[in-house]
Structures are given as structure tokens and as C-alpha cells.
Design an enzyme around this catalytic site. Structure first.
Site, PDB file in Angstrom:
ATOM      1  N   THR A   1       0.725  -1.024   0.083  1.00 30.90           N
ATOM      2  CA  THR A   1       0.212  -0.002   0.247  1.00 30.90           C
ATOM      3  C   THR A   1       0.040   0.997   0.558  1.00 30.90           C
ATOM      4  O   THR A   1       2.003   0.928  -0.307  1.00 30.90           O
ATOM      5  CB  THR A   1      -1.173  -0.020   1.101  1.00 30.90           C
ATOM      6  OG1 THR A   1      -1.789   1.232   1.255  1.00 30.90           O
ATOM      7  CG2 THR A   1      -0.267  -0.038   2.500  1.00 30.90           C
TER       8      THR A   1
ATOM      9  N   ARG B   1     -12.575  -8.750  -0.787  1.00 28.78           N
ATOM     10  CA  ARG B   1     -11.276  -8.433   0.641  1.00 28.78           C
ATOM     11  C   ARG B   1     -10.954  -7.250   0.694  1.00 28.78           C
ATOM     12  O   ARG B   1     -10.886  -6.366  -0.141  1.00 28.78           O
ATOM     13  CB  ARG B   1     -10.646  -9.744  -0.293  1.00 28.78           C
ATOM     14  CG  ARG B   1      -9.432  -8.867   0.861  1.00 28.78           C
ATOM     15  CD  ARG B   1      -8.545  -8.418   0.536  1.00 28.78           C
ATOM     16  NE  ARG B   1      -6.865  -8.511   1.734  1.00 28.78           N
ATOM     17  CZ  ARG B   1      -6.168  -7.914   1.909  1.00 28.78           C
ATOM     18  NH1 ARG B   1      -6.180  -6.057   0.392  1.00 28.78           N
ATOM     19  NH2 ARG B   1      -4.856  -7.878   2.325  1.00 28.78           N
TER      20      ARG B   1
ATOM     21  N   THR C   1       1.720  -1.111   6.881  1.00 32.86           N
ATOM     22  CA  THR C   1       1.567  -1.473   5.045  1.00 32.86           C
ATOM     23  C   THR C   1       1.935  -3.329   5.077  1.00 32.86           C
ATOM     24  O   THR C   1       2.579  -3.682   6.450  1.00 32.86           O
ATOM     25  CB  THR C   1       2.983  -1.019   3.981  1.00 32.86           C
ATOM     26  OG1 THR C   1       4.196  -1.297   4.851  1.00 32.86           O
ATOM     27  CG2 THR C   1       3.136   0.022   4.325  1.00 32.86           C
TER      28      THR C   1
ATOM     29  N   THR D   1       0.682  -7.309   5.627  1.00 33.48           N
ATOM     30  CA  THR D   1      -0.236  -7.793   5.161  1.00 33.48           C
ATOM     31  C   THR D   1      -1.576  -7.446   6.313  1.00 33.48           C
ATOM     32  O   THR D   1      -1.646  -7.103   7.298  1.00 33.48           O
ATOM     33  CB  THR D   1       0.113  -9.287   5.552  1.00 33.48           C
ATOM     34  OG1 THR D   1       1.419  -9.877   5.447  1.00 33.48           O
ATOM     35  CG2 THR D   1      -0.804 -10.878   5.580  1.00 33.48           C
TER      36      THR D   1
HETATM   37  N1  GLY Z   1      -1.805  -3.583   3.885  1.00 26.07           N
HETATM   38  C1  GLY Z   1      -2.114  -3.598   2.399  1.00 26.07           C
HETATM   39  C2  GLY Z   1      -3.797  -4.328   2.458  1.00 26.07           C
HETATM   40  O1  GLY Z   1      -3.259  -5.893   3.070  1.00 26.07           O
HETATM   41  O2  GLY Z   1      -4.126  -4.544   1.669  1.00 26.07           O
END
Ligand code: GLY
Length: 305
Positions: A165, A193, A216, A218
Site C-alpha cells: 500500500t 476482500r 503496510t 499484510t
Molecule cells: N496493507 C494492505 C493490504 O493488506 O491490503
């Protein structure tokens, strides 16, 4: 004035610095900079350069938070729209709501004059289809998309292992502390999602009295831990920025079961300190830093844990 952003911010960081120098409101300055990231095809995790979902469609997430008023605007799984951080800011400013998703978010974009954008880069489409051809049988390809998608979500891996991101944090004694995010999310994600970028408290949080954090990689990890809010609450309870971030790191590392992967935490406090910490992401992670004492922004390495 302090500005921190992740490495993917390169197309827009200088614009944000320029606007802050001119005295623009911090969120406007950050959203303008992020707009350049969202239009840049070379950034493979945000906007036009990002990867599509399993159906080959782009869905974008974004969030903004004014740390002085604690107002929030967020949008999730938005189709046909590149400037989603701007859309999140407009949600915050024009609606009594905090978050819009999907078709409702796109409807609002149209109402405020945002055109329908071409969002799927031809190269992203090619890579997406080649990937499907590797994963699916001939019979499944013939029936696609009328096949169960869930089995694919474990088989398909992100082409660049980025679940990334862009995040921007600004901190200034007079202007306050604010946060903004934008992403195309995890490549080949299940349609609908949401990552953490539109989730206040997970992917971003700001409180001008104490500090701000944005994450940023996960999103599934930081949503489970409420990472950004954890850091700002720890600051409120008197922890140093270093200790507040370590508390959030410990919580991420304590997770068991489910999908586990890396996270990068960006955090600032009201004393002008900052921390950027890589929690189990592969490779070197870097971030952009600028404060008023610097002639030019600097790209620095994150601390690895
Ligand atoms: N951190 C961005 C996402 O998991 O989409």
C-alpha cells in the site's frame, strides 16, 4: 513539520512536501501526493499499477484520519476509480458516515464529479490471466468465472510477494498529526476482500495529542491486532514511541493460526520522533522522511525485527 511515508510514495512525496511548505492543510497535501502514486503504473501495489482480484478486476481501498478532530473517511473495494484517497477524504468531509464500499462508494464518486477511470493495466491483465492458466484445468478455464474461487485463494501467490500500500503520516505542533493510505490490496484477492488500509485502528490511526501509525503489507495481520490504534493508545498511556511500537510488534508476533505474514509499521509521535519497523517482511524495507530541517527528503532503511 515531519512527514513519513513508505518507499512506494516516491511519485508523490515531493509534491506533498511542496504543499506542506506552502502551508496547505496536511490531509490535502498528503492526498495530492498519493494521487500521483495512484496514477503511477510502476508502483505495483497502489492504483493503476496494482494487481487485480481473482476475477481480473481492480478494487481499491483508502483511508484518511484527521488526528485533531479524530474524523475518519474510508473507502473499500471501490471499482473504476483511481483517486480513492481523495474519495476517502470527501467521505470524511461530506457525509455523516465513516466508510463506503463497492458500488456505493463508486456511486458517491460519480455524485461528486469523479469520472469512471480505466483501472486495469494491460500488463496486470496479462499476468493475471497467465497465472489462472497455470492454476486451472482446461475445463475450469472454460467455465471461468463460474467456478468456486476459494480454492484459488490458497494456491495463487502474489507475483511480487507484495501485499502493500502507500501510507503517509504528517506531524506538526501547530497543524496536528494526520494519516492517509491507499492500496490496490493483495494481488489475486477474493473479490470484496478489504485489507487494513481502509480500516481505522488497523491500517491507520492518528491523534494529534499523542501520535499516529500506519501499516503496510499484510492487512489480515494488523486487522487482527488493531495495530495502529494499539500504538496510539500506548502513547496515550505514557509509553515512548519505541515501546509503543514494540508492544504492537509483540502482539503481531503472538498471533497463532490463520494466515500469518509480514507487516511494516510506520509511526510518529507528538514529540517529533518517528519509527519504521519491518516485522518479518522479506528484503530491505525503506521509507521516506522529510522534516523542515532537511533540504531534500531522505530514503532511509527501516529497522528489521
Ligand atoms: N496493507 C494492505 C493490504 O493488506 O491490503
Amino acid at each position: 513539520m515531519l512527514l513519513v511515508a513508505n518507499a512506494e510514495a516516491w511519485p508523490g512525496f515531493a509534491t506533498t512536501v511542496e504543499r506542506l511548505r506552502e502551508g496547505a492543510p496536511s490531509l490535502d497535501a498528503m492526498v495530492e501526493g498519493i494521487g500521483h502514486v495512484e496514477r503511477e503504473a510502476k508502483v505495483r501495489s497502489v492504483g493503476y499499477g496494482g494487481w487485480p482480484n481473482m476475477l481480473g478486476r481492480m478494487e481499491f481501498d483508502a483511508g484518511v484520519m484527521n488526528g485533531t478532530t479524530r474524523e475518519v473517511g474510508a473507502v473499500g473495494a471501490v471499482p473504476d476509480t483511481l483517486p480513492v484517497s481523495r474519495l476517502a477524504l470527501e467521505v470524511m468531509r461530506r457525509l455523516p458516515h465513516v466508510m463506503l464500499t463497492g458500488d456505493g462508494a463508486r456511486r458517491f464518486a460519480t455524485e461528486i464529479g469523479m469520472p469512471l477511470d480505466e483501472t486495469l493495466h494491460p500488463d496486470s491483465r496479462r499476468v493475471w490471466w497467465e497465472r489462472l492458466e497455470r492454476e486451472l484445468s482446461r475445463e475450469e478455464l472454460d467455465r471461468f468465472p463460474d467456478i468456486p474461487l476459494a480454492p484459488l485463494s490458497r494456491a495463487i501467490t502474489d507475483p511480487e510477494r507484495v501485499r502493500d500500500t502507500t501510507v503517509f503520516l504528517s506531524a506538526d505542533p501547530a497543524a496536528g498529526i494526520h494519516a492517509a493510505t491507499s492500496t490496490s490490496g493483495w494481488a489475486w484477492k477474493y473479490p470484496g476482500r478489504l485489507g487494513d488500509s481502509p480500516i481505522p485502528g488497523a491500517g491507520f490511526y492518528a491523534d494529534s495529542r499523542y501520535g499516529a501509525a500506519a501499516c503496510t503489507h499484510t492487512g489480515e495481520m494488523t486487522i487482527r491486532c488493531g495495530t495502529a490504534r494499539t500504538i496510539v493508545l500506548a502513547l496515550k498511556l505514557g509509553r515512548s514511541l519505541h515501546d509503543a511500537v514494540r508492544l504492537a510488534v509483540d502482539e503481531l508476533c503472538e498471533l497463532r493460526g490463520g494466515f500469518l505474514a509480514g507487516v511494516v509499521i510506520h509511526a510518529v509521535d507528538a514529540g517529533g520522533n518517528h519509527e519504521v519497523v519491518n516485522v518479518r517482511c522479506e528484503g530491505e524495507i525503506r521509507y521516506w522522511l522529510w522534516d523542515e530541517g532537511m533540504a531534500e527528503p531522505e530514503l532511509r532503511p527501516a529497522t528489521t525485527i
